[in-house]
Every structure is written in C-alpha cells, then in structure tokens.
Design an enzyme around this catalytic site. Structure first.
Site, mmCIF file in Angstrom:
data_model
loop_
_atom_site.group_PDB
_atom_site.id
_atom_site.type_symbol
_atom_site.label_atom_id
_atom_site.label_comp_id
_atom_site.label_asym_id
_atom_site.label_seq_id
_atom_site.Cartn_x
_atom_site.Cartn_y
_atom_site.Cartn_z
ATOM 1 N N CYS A 7 -4.131 7.530 -12.254
ATOM 2 C CA CYS A 7 -4.014 6.165 -11.754
ATOM 3 C C CYS A 7 -5.319 5.399 -11.915
ATOM 4 C CB CYS A 7 -3.600 6.195 -10.275
ATOM 5 S SG CYS A 7 -3.410 4.563 -9.524
ATOM 6 N N CYS A 46 4.779 -6.633 -6.051
ATOM 7 C CA CYS A 46 4.008 -5.424 -5.770
ATOM 8 C C CYS A 46 2.719 -5.846 -5.071
ATOM 9 C CB CYS A 46 3.712 -4.693 -7.074
ATOM 10 S SG CYS A 46 2.796 -3.149 -6.868
ATOM 11 N N CYS A 76 -9.215 2.347 -3.420
ATOM 12 C CA CYS A 76 -8.406 3.464 -2.945
ATOM 13 C C CYS A 76 -9.297 4.687 -2.762
ATOM 14 C CB CYS A 76 -7.289 3.758 -3.950
ATOM 15 S SG CYS A 76 -6.033 4.911 -3.353
ATOM 16 N N CYS A 123 2.642 -0.137 -13.541
ATOM 17 C CA CYS A 123 2.412 0.875 -12.508
ATOM 18 C C CYS A 123 1.231 1.762 -12.871
ATOM 19 C CB CYS A 123 3.678 1.717 -12.351
ATOM 20 S SG CYS A 123 3.556 2.961 -11.064
ATOM 21 N N GLU A 144 -5.362 -7.296 -6.536
ATOM 22 C CA GLU A 144 -4.386 -7.697 -7.538
ATOM 23 C C GLU A 144 -2.975 -7.594 -6.960
ATOM 24 O OE1 GLU A 144 -6.454 -7.017 -11.837
ATOM 25 O OE2 GLU A 144 -5.234 -5.368 -11.091
ATOM 26 N N CYS A 189 -6.098 9.759 -7.443
ATOM 27 C CA CYS A 189 -5.063 10.356 -8.286
ATOM 28 C C CYS A 189 -5.502 10.214 -9.742
ATOM 29 C CB CYS A 189 -3.721 9.663 -8.053
ATOM 30 S SG CYS A 189 -3.105 9.859 -6.363
#
Length: 397
Positions: free
Chosen positions: A145, A131, A138, A367, A117, A142
C-alpha cells in the site's frame, strides 16, 4: 518585597504573543454538540437550543451553506452572533484531478501541514462512492500500500472527515440533499489511515453524515474498512451500525504478517472470531473481505481454497482487487486469467467475488495508491530550496 506579575500580555515561551483559538466549525459537531455549542456561546437559552440547532443543522447539512447570512429563517442579529462565534468554512482544495474514467481526486488542506486525499468514484455502489480518509498518513505499513509509506501525522477530526463529503458534494453540485438520483450514494472509509484507530471521530462523522435531516446517507451505504483492529470491532458495530470491510489479503499468518504487519498483534484466529461476533452481521449485512491480487504471492488456486476454508460460515462477499502499482512498489498485479480463475473458485462455492475494476490509476487515485502527493512535492521543494541556498552561499563566498 513581593511582586504580582500581570501575565495577560506576556509573550509565550517562543517569544510570540499567544494566538486566539480558531473558531469552532459547526460542520463537525453532532446534534448534541451543536445544541451545547449554541448554549455555551449564548446564541440561545437552553430551552430554545433544540429548535435553533435544528434550523442551523438543516442549513449546514441539507442545504450546504457556508455563510450564516443565508440562513433565512434565523434572525439577522442571531446570524451575526453565529458568525462572530463560529465558522462554516470549507478546507482549502490544493489540487483537483479528474481521471479519464471520471474518477475525481481532491488534495485537501484542512490546516497548516495537514493534507489528505479524497476520491469520488462514479458508478460504484448505488450511483457513486466517496472514499474518505480518517488519518493523515498511516501507522500500519502494509507492504503493498502506497499510503503506508507516509508516516502518521495525526487523526482527523469529525469536522475534517465531514468536510471531505462537503467538498465532494460542492463539486458534484449536490445541494440541497437529494432524496433520489444521488450522484454520491455511498461512503467508504478506505482512504488514508486506519479508521478504528480514530473511532471516536469516525463515529461522530457517521452520525452527522447519516442524519435524516441533513446529508441523509443510510448507514447501510456507509462502509468502514479495517486492517483488523480486533478490540474495536464490537464498538464499531454498536456505535455506528456501519457495514464492515476487512483488508485481508492473505489466508495464513506467515504471509499476512508480511503483507499486513498488524496481523502480528491480532492474528487471523482473533480476527475471524471478532468478525463472527460483529454486531448485526447477517445475510442482509454481509462483511466484505478485500483481497488484493499479487502476482505469485497470494493468487494461486490453493490460496483460493484456503480463503474459502477461512471464511466458511460467515455471511460475506470477497472483493478481488487487482494490485494498483505505485512508484517503488515491490509487487506486480496478477494476470487477468489468474484473477478470473481465483474468482471462479469462490463463485462456485457460493461467494460473490466481484473483480474490482481499477479506477483512477492515471491520477494515483486507485485502491492502495493514496498518499498526499504534496508530501513528495514538499520534500522536492525543500531539496531545491536547500540546493539553492547552498549555491547562493557558494556564489557569495
């Protein structure tokens, strides 16, 4: 009796004929890589490679062409040989979404099973920021997130990173590269993945994006955000001269171990030492600390004062990020008054601490919200297919 086997037509171990290698996409090669590729493919002799590479480079990165036949200052026979050996193809755009606030999000498929994305946010930076993602998925997990809930598939290549910029510029109709009045003025490596776990490809992509005869974005308008891969900080600054952002979110190791598990490997003391030594760090090249505001977790006045102590003496600004919810999240966003009180403490101490306006929440483009929605769609489709297969088997029985 001895036998000599001709394996040239032998199927591979899976019983299928070996597939020819996909043509190299010139969009992802650095200048040096492009020159060498032209030599290796016998497009031109070494003594003419620099000139030819400059011509091709301009067409790819300044004019944004995807067809070698449009390179009008390249001979037609050379155009044909380029088309035989290489490609300029864009990746597939699986989905394009536009938020009510103007934010655009693209789900891009660069290869089978490889989807990322990319988000364009207008009115950020000088004009608008893109972005970009550096990995598919990942590894950092976190806890606040959404991206961290998607397992890592692999690193993206430089070509796949640059392709995100090309897709956005296609959509924004920003070819050839404008000198002024850019709509896409900033690049932030804040999408899917940890950029410093893919530094070689990230550095090559930055070299391509910042080249003055192509896309020509200043390195000071390119920001790389890391959760704190301390051993790579010096290399990032030395190789890319990019602006540094740190995904911080906590002022003590106990809390950061929970929010950013990488902290267990590189604690705050190591992280701060690495930041203070970042090449080029100065009042003109400040580090940005990103701090997501989590209700009742890290948003108290005491935490604000602890943050000031932690970053004391570092040329910095602090981006306060209201938590953007996603399905299944364990956190809530801090109240607005709480965020403003936190910001006031930082501002009084002399640190710029803008509160980031949430953008693209309605399309999960804000975000911390990025995650290939196709991953969930594929899983849903798989479950439906499995259920249909079961029902079909039952009916057949």
């Amino acid at each position: 009796m001895s036998l000599t086997l001709d394996l040239s037509r032998t199927p591979n171990a899976l019983g299928a004929a070996a597939k020819p290698a996909a043509p190299v996409n010139l969009s992802g090669l650095t200048r040096a890589g492009l020159r060498q590729a032209l030599i290796d493919a016998d497009i031109c002799p070494p003594e003419k490679a620099k000139m030819r590479a400059s011509q091709v480079w301009s067409w790819i990165h300044h004019y944004g062409v995807t067809d070698f036949s449009l390179m009008t200052n390249v001979a037609k026979d050379t155009q044909a040989r380029l088309a035989e050996a290489f490609t300029l193809a864009r990746p597939e755009i699986v989905e394009r979404q536009v938020s009510k606030d103007g934010t655009r999000k693209w789900l891009i498929r660069t290869a089978p099973g490889i989807e990322i994305e990319t988000v364009y946010i207008p009115d950020v930076g000088r004009a608008g920021a893109l972005c970009v993602s550096s990995q598919v998925g990942c590894t950092l997990n976190c806890t606040f997130c959404h991206t961290g809930t998607q397992k890592l598939v692999r690193n993206l290549t430089a070509a796949e990173i640059v392709a995100q910029v090309q897709v956005a510029r296609d959509d924004l109709e920003e070819w050839p590269s404008p000198k002024e009045d850019r709509r896409l003025s900033n690049i932030v490596f804040m999408g899917m993945g940890e950029p410093l776990y893919n530094l070689d490809h990230v550095a090559d992509a930055i070299d391509i994006i910042s080249d003055n005869e192509g896309i020509a974005l200043s390195r000071r308008r390119i920001t790389v955000s890391t959760s704190g891969v301390v051993p790579q900080l010096d290399a990032l600054g030395t190789r890319t001269q990019a602006m540094l952002a740190i995904s911080l979110h906590a002022t003590n190791d106990a809390l950061r171990d929970v929010l950013v598990p990488l902290n267990k490997k590189y604690d705050l003391a190591q992280l701060m030492a690495g930041i203070r030594a970042y090449p080029g760090l100065s009042n003109a090249r400040r580090v940005t600390f990103e701090y997501v505001m989590l209700k009742g977790v890290n948003d108290s006045p005491e935490e604000a004062r602890a943050l000031l102590k932690l970053i004391e003496g570092i040329p910095a600004k602090v981006n306060l990020i209201p938590f953007n919810p996603w399905p299944g999240a364990d956190y809530e966003c801090s109240d607005w008054k709480t965020i403003e009180r936190f910001a006031a403490i930082l501002n009084k101490a002399g640190y710029a601490s803008p509160i980031r306006t949430p953008r693209g929440r309605d399309i999960l483009a804000a975000c911390g919200q990025l995650k290939s929605e196709s991953e969930k769609i594929r899983a849903s489709a798989l479950r439906k297919a499995e259920q249909a297969a079961v029902e079909s088997a039952v009916e057949a029985a």
